[in-house]
Design a protein around this motif. Structure first.
Motif, PDB file in Angstrom:
ATOM      1  N   VAL A 149     -22.959 -38.492  90.738  1.00 18.39           N
ATOM      2  CA  VAL A 149     -22.707 -38.121  89.574  1.00 18.39           C
ATOM      3  C   VAL A 149     -21.193 -37.954  89.318  1.00 18.39           C
ATOM      4  N   PHE A 150     -20.501 -37.317  90.181  1.00 12.70           N
ATOM      5  CA  PHE A 150     -19.118 -37.106  90.166  1.00 12.70           C
ATOM      6  C   PHE A 150     -17.984 -38.192  90.508  1.00 12.70           C
ATOM      7  N   ALA A 151     -18.680 -39.276  90.795  1.00 12.74           N
ATOM      8  CA  ALA A 151     -18.076 -40.512  91.011  1.00 12.74           C
ATOM      9  C   ALA A 151     -18.149 -41.402  89.906  1.00 12.74           C
ATOM     10  N   GLY A 152     -18.959 -41.065  88.770  1.00 14.76           N
ATOM     11  CA  GLY A 152     -19.085 -41.490  87.626  1.00 14.76           C
ATOM     12  C   GLY A 152     -20.194 -42.629  87.556  1.00 14.76           C
ATOM     13  N   GLY A 168     -13.958 -32.896  87.056  1.00 12.94           N
ATOM     14  CA  GLY A 168     -14.207 -32.871  88.671  1.00 12.94           C
ATOM     15  C   GLY A 168     -14.519 -34.386  89.190  1.00 12.94           C
ATOM     16  N   MET A 169     -14.183 -34.645  90.244  1.00 11.10           N
ATOM     17  CA  MET A 169     -14.596 -35.936  90.784  1.00 11.10           C
ATOM     18  C   MET A 169     -14.879 -35.840  92.294  1.00 11.10           C
ATOM     19  N   THR A 170     -15.683 -36.869  92.878  1.00 17.32           N
ATOM     20  CA  THR A 170     -15.817 -36.886  94.253  1.00 17.32           C
ATOM     21  C   THR A 170     -14.981 -37.477  95.101  1.00 17.32           C
ATOM     22  N   VAL A 171     -14.525 -37.073  95.937  1.00 19.29           N
ATOM     23  CA  VAL A 171     -13.596 -37.504  97.127  1.00 19.29           C
ATOM     24  C   VAL A 171     -13.708 -37.239  98.573  1.00 19.29           C
ATOM     25  N   SER A 172     -13.382 -38.388  99.208  1.00 15.87           N
ATOM     26  CA  SER A 172     -13.622 -38.181 100.689  1.00 15.87           C
ATOM     27  C   SER A 172     -12.438 -37.927 101.207  1.00 15.87           C
ATOM     28  N   ALA A 173     -11.236 -38.005 100.676  1.00 15.42           N
ATOM     29  CA  ALA A 173      -9.946 -37.961 101.144  1.00 15.42           C
ATOM     30  C   ALA A 173      -9.358 -36.518 101.283  1.00 15.42           C
ATOM     31  N   PHE A 174      -9.916 -35.696 102.138  1.00 20.19           N
ATOM     32  CA  PHE A 174      -9.889 -34.242 102.083  1.00 20.19           C
ATOM     33  C   PHE A 174      -9.488 -34.054 103.629  1.00 20.19           C
ATOM     34  N   ASP A 224     -19.662 -32.829  81.137  1.00 25.73           N
ATOM     35  CA  ASP A 224     -20.976 -33.519  81.113  1.00 25.73           C
ATOM     36  C   ASP A 224     -21.451 -33.669  82.600  1.00 25.73           C
ATOM     37  N   ARG A 225     -20.553 -33.535  83.601  1.00 28.08           N
ATOM     38  CA  ARG A 225     -20.977 -33.807  84.877  1.00 28.08           C
ATOM     39  C   ARG A 225     -21.367 -32.418  85.506  1.00 28.08           C
ATOM     40  N   PHE A 226     -21.168 -31.305  84.845  1.00 25.78           N
ATOM     41  CA  PHE A 226     -21.541 -30.134  85.335  1.00 25.78           C
ATOM     42  C   PHE A 226     -22.776 -29.475  84.887  1.00 25.78           C
ATOM     43  N   LEU A 246     -21.767 -40.455  83.322  1.00 21.84           N
ATOM     44  CA  LEU A 246     -21.592 -38.986  82.824  1.00 21.84           C
ATOM     45  C   LEU A 246     -19.950 -38.843  83.010  1.00 21.84           C
ATOM     46  N   ARG A 247     -19.128 -38.209  81.858  1.00 22.92           N
ATOM     47  CA  ARG A 247     -17.881 -37.885  82.130  1.00 22.92           C
ATOM     48  C   ARG A 247     -17.519 -36.656  81.758  1.00 22.92           C
ATOM     49  N   GLY A 248     -16.299 -36.024  82.082  1.00 26.77           N
ATOM     50  CA  GLY A 248     -15.963 -34.723  81.838  1.00 26.77           C
ATOM     51  C   GLY A 248     -16.903 -33.707  82.069  1.00 26.77           C
ATOM     52  N   SER A 262      -8.214 -42.292  87.772  1.00 26.61           N
ATOM     53  CA  SER A 262      -9.581 -41.482  87.602  1.00 26.61           C
ATOM     54  C   SER A 262      -9.497 -40.825  86.292  1.00 26.61           C
ATOM     55  N   SER A 263     -10.142 -40.392  85.587  1.00 28.02           N
ATOM     56  CA  SER A 263     -10.423 -39.541  84.295  1.00 28.02           C
ATOM     57  C   SER A 263      -9.864 -38.314  84.515  1.00 28.02           C
ATOM     58  N   SER A 264     -10.220 -37.663  85.858  1.00 29.75           N
ATOM     59  CA  SER A 264      -9.924 -36.244  86.142  1.00 29.75           C
ATOM     60  C   SER A 264      -8.621 -36.056  86.774  1.00 29.75           C
ATOM     61  N   VAL A 287      -6.258 -33.119  99.013  1.00 32.23           N
ATOM     62  CA  VAL A 287      -7.009 -34.124  98.667  1.00 32.23           C
ATOM     63  C   VAL A 287      -6.139 -35.442  97.858  1.00 32.23           C
ATOM     64  N   CYS A 288      -6.648 -36.491  98.058  1.00 26.97           N
ATOM     65  CA  CYS A 288      -5.803 -37.698  97.711  1.00 26.97           C
ATOM     66  C   CYS A 288      -6.762 -37.979  96.342  1.00 26.97           C
ATOM     67  N   LEU A 289      -6.121 -38.162  95.037  1.00 27.55           N
ATOM     68  CA  LEU A 289      -6.596 -38.319  93.976  1.00 27.55           C
ATOM     69  C   LEU A 289      -6.277 -39.768  93.348  1.00 27.55           C
ATOM     70  N   ASN A 290      -7.096 -40.715  92.908  1.00 31.69           N
ATOM     71  CA  ASN A 290      -6.697 -41.813  92.139  1.00 31.69           C
ATOM     72  C   ASN A 290      -6.067 -41.694  91.140  1.00 31.69           C
ATOM     73  N   SER A 291      -4.816 -42.113  90.545  1.00 32.20           N
ATOM     74  CA  SER A 291      -4.170 -41.696  89.288  1.00 32.20           C
ATOM     75  C   SER A 291      -4.885 -42.506  88.072  1.00 32.20           C
TER      76      SER A 291
HETATM   77  C1  LIG Z   1     -18.190 -41.310  98.692  1.00 35.90           C
HETATM   78  C2  LIG Z   1     -16.983 -41.583  97.588  1.00 35.90           C
HETATM   79  C3  LIG Z   1     -15.737 -41.027  97.956  1.00 35.90           C
HETATM   80  C4  LIG Z   1     -14.579 -40.957  97.164  1.00 35.90           C
HETATM   81  N1  LIG Z   1     -13.424 -40.764  97.500  1.00 35.90           N
HETATM   82  C5  LIG Z   1     -12.461 -40.617  96.519  1.00 35.90           C
HETATM   83  C6  LIG Z   1     -10.976 -40.140  96.974  1.00 35.90           C
HETATM   84  O1  LIG Z   1     -11.007 -39.603  98.253  1.00 35.90           O
HETATM   85  N2  LIG Z   1     -10.119 -40.271  96.161  1.00 35.90           N
HETATM   86  C7  LIG Z   1     -10.349 -40.928  95.124  1.00 35.90           C
HETATM   87  O2  LIG Z   1      -9.376 -40.786  94.173  1.00 35.90           O
HETATM   88  N3  LIG Z   1     -11.617 -41.258  94.473  1.00 35.90           N
HETATM   89  C8  LIG Z   1     -12.697 -41.245  95.350  1.00 35.90           C
HETATM   90  N4  LIG Z   1     -13.828 -41.709  94.933  1.00 35.90           N
HETATM   91  C9  LIG Z   1     -14.029 -42.176  93.825  1.00 35.90           C
HETATM   92  C10 LIG Z   1     -13.835 -41.264  92.552  1.00 35.90           C
HETATM   93  O3  LIG Z   1     -15.007 -40.194  92.952  1.00 35.90           O
HETATM   94  C11 LIG Z   1     -14.343 -42.046  91.482  1.00 35.90           C
HETATM   95  O4  LIG Z   1     -13.332 -43.153  91.185  1.00 35.90           O
HETATM   96  C12 LIG Z   1     -13.895 -41.215  90.174  1.00 35.90           C
HETATM   97  O5  LIG Z   1     -14.896 -39.821  90.028  1.00 35.90           O
HETATM   98  C13 LIG Z   1     -14.683 -42.095  89.028  1.00 35.90           C
HETATM   99  O6  LIG Z   1     -13.403 -41.706  88.104  1.00 35.90           O
HETATM  100  P1  LIG Z   1     -13.663 -41.465  86.561  1.00 35.90           P
HETATM  101  O7  LIG Z   1     -13.814 -39.831  86.619  1.00 35.90           O
HETATM  102  O8  LIG Z   1     -12.667 -41.883  86.007  1.00 35.90           O
HETATM  103  O9  LIG Z   1     -15.160 -41.720  86.282  1.00 35.90           O
HETATM  104  C14 LIG Z   1     -14.970 -41.473  95.942  1.00 35.90           C
HETATM  105  C15 LIG Z   1     -16.167 -42.006  95.582  1.00 35.90           C
HETATM  106  C16 LIG Z   1     -17.239 -41.900  96.436  1.00 35.90           C
HETATM  107  C17 LIG Z   1     -18.516 -42.241  95.879  1.00 35.90           C
END
Ligand SMILES: Cc1cc2nc3c(=O)[nH]c(=O)nc-3n(C[C@H](O)[C@H](O)[C@H](O)COP(=O)(O)O)c2cc1C
Length: 267
Positions: free
Chosen positions: A182-185, A131-137, A193-195, A189-191, A155-157, A149-153
């Motif tokens: 936590v879910f932004a890393g 899981g990961m934190t996302v604001s692009a939703f 372990d974030r849950f 915590l990874r994988g 990121s580990s998830s 949702v837009c996910l950075n390629s």
């Molecule tokens: C408030 C906030 C919003 C975020 N929004 C996005 C997003 O929309 N898309 C994205 O890819 N990453 C976003 N991130 C970054 C990811 O949560 C972060 O890069 C990712 O969980 C860490 O990658 P990892 O899983 O490789 O540790 C956001 C982080 C924060 C704190």
């Protein structure tokens, strides 16, 4: 194709077929084309494009109308001698000037002024949860109900989320800033372990759901589109979870803050 990542423009238009490539990639055309095609000659004015690569890039692939149009296009190419020995479709390469754009810093500074909610996107089960934190939703369509949702390629998830059949989008409440971190890393915590097991349940569709979320939506994947550094993941909403908390968490101007409590409910 204008960047290093190939993309298909106007997938519905099977009457035109050419490659647009960033002029700066001309000296390395063979490597730049590798994911989708092979240059016909060292001048790289034309290339053999693999049909499976076109299919993989088209969101319309699999739809009967597109498939029959694509088959007709290949037959047309064959009748003109535009098919290679290994089935590649001959395409002209247009070298184009790179698009002018602002710097990544200017872009980030501009986007900071857009206030958005914060979600955790999650998939998998047990030790395979990611899981990961996302604001692009954002909401895409009401009928059928779809969100993106837009996910950075990087990121580990990313791999797990973009290949999952189902996943959840958990909108965070005003008191869940720590969870956003936590879910932004943050904290390392990874994988799985974030849950924290006490806060997550498994939905019948196969996605982990945050029981304390402000609101949760369970989605099944509709499509995934690469766009620059990110993948735009579109999902159909198959279940929603009851709203918790009275305020939402907001990302604005580089800070994460709770909104004021909701005082009225509008329908
Ligand atoms: C408030 C906030 C919003 C975020 N929004 C996005 C997003 O929309 N898309 C994205 O890819 N990453 C976003 N991130 C970054 C990811 O949560 C972060 O890069 C990712 O969980 C860490 O990658 P990892 O899983 O490789 O540790 C956001 C982080 C924060 C704190």
């Amino acid at each position: 194709m204008q960047n290093a990542l190939p993309r298909l423009e106007a997938p519905e238009d099977l009457g035109r077929f050419s490659i647009a490539m960033d002029e700066r990639l001309r000296p390395a055309a063979r490597a730049a084309l590798a994911p989708v095609a092979v240059p016909v000659s060292s001048e790289a004015t034309h290339a053999w494009v693999r049909p499976d690569a076109v299919r993989a890039l088209s969101p319309l692939a699999g739809e009967p109308e597109w498939e029959s149009g694509f088959a007709k296009m290949i037959a047309y190419a064959a009748s003109h001698g535009w098919l290679g020995d290994d089935g590649g479709i001959r395409a002209h390469i247009d070298y184009v000037e790179p698009r002018a754009s602002v710097s990544p810093d200017d872009f980030r500074n501009a986007m900071r002024k857009f206030a958005s909610g914060i979600c955790i996107v999650a998939c998998g089960e047990g030790d395979n949860r990611r899981g990961m934190t996302v604001s692009a939703f954002t909401s895409v369509s009401a009928e059928p109900p779809m969100v993106l949702v837009c996910l950075n390629s990087s990121s580990s998830s990313h791999q797990a989320l973009t290949s999952a059949e189902s996943y959840s989008v958990n909108i965070l409440g005003g008191s869940q800033k720590d969870l956003a971190h936590v879910f932004a890393g943050v904290g390392g915590l990874r994988g799985a372990d974030r849950f924290d097991d006490s806060e997550w349940r498994q939905d019948p569709h196969g996605a982990p759901v945050l029981v304390t979320a402000h609101q949760s939506l369970v989605c099944t994947q509709v499509s995934a589109h690469r766009a620059g550094t990110h993948t735009v993941l579109i999902g159909q909403v198959v279940a929603t979870g009851a709203a918790q908390d009275t305020s939402a968490l907001v990302n604005y101007d580089g800070a994460i803050k709770p909104t004021a409590p909701a005082s009225t409910t509008m329908h």
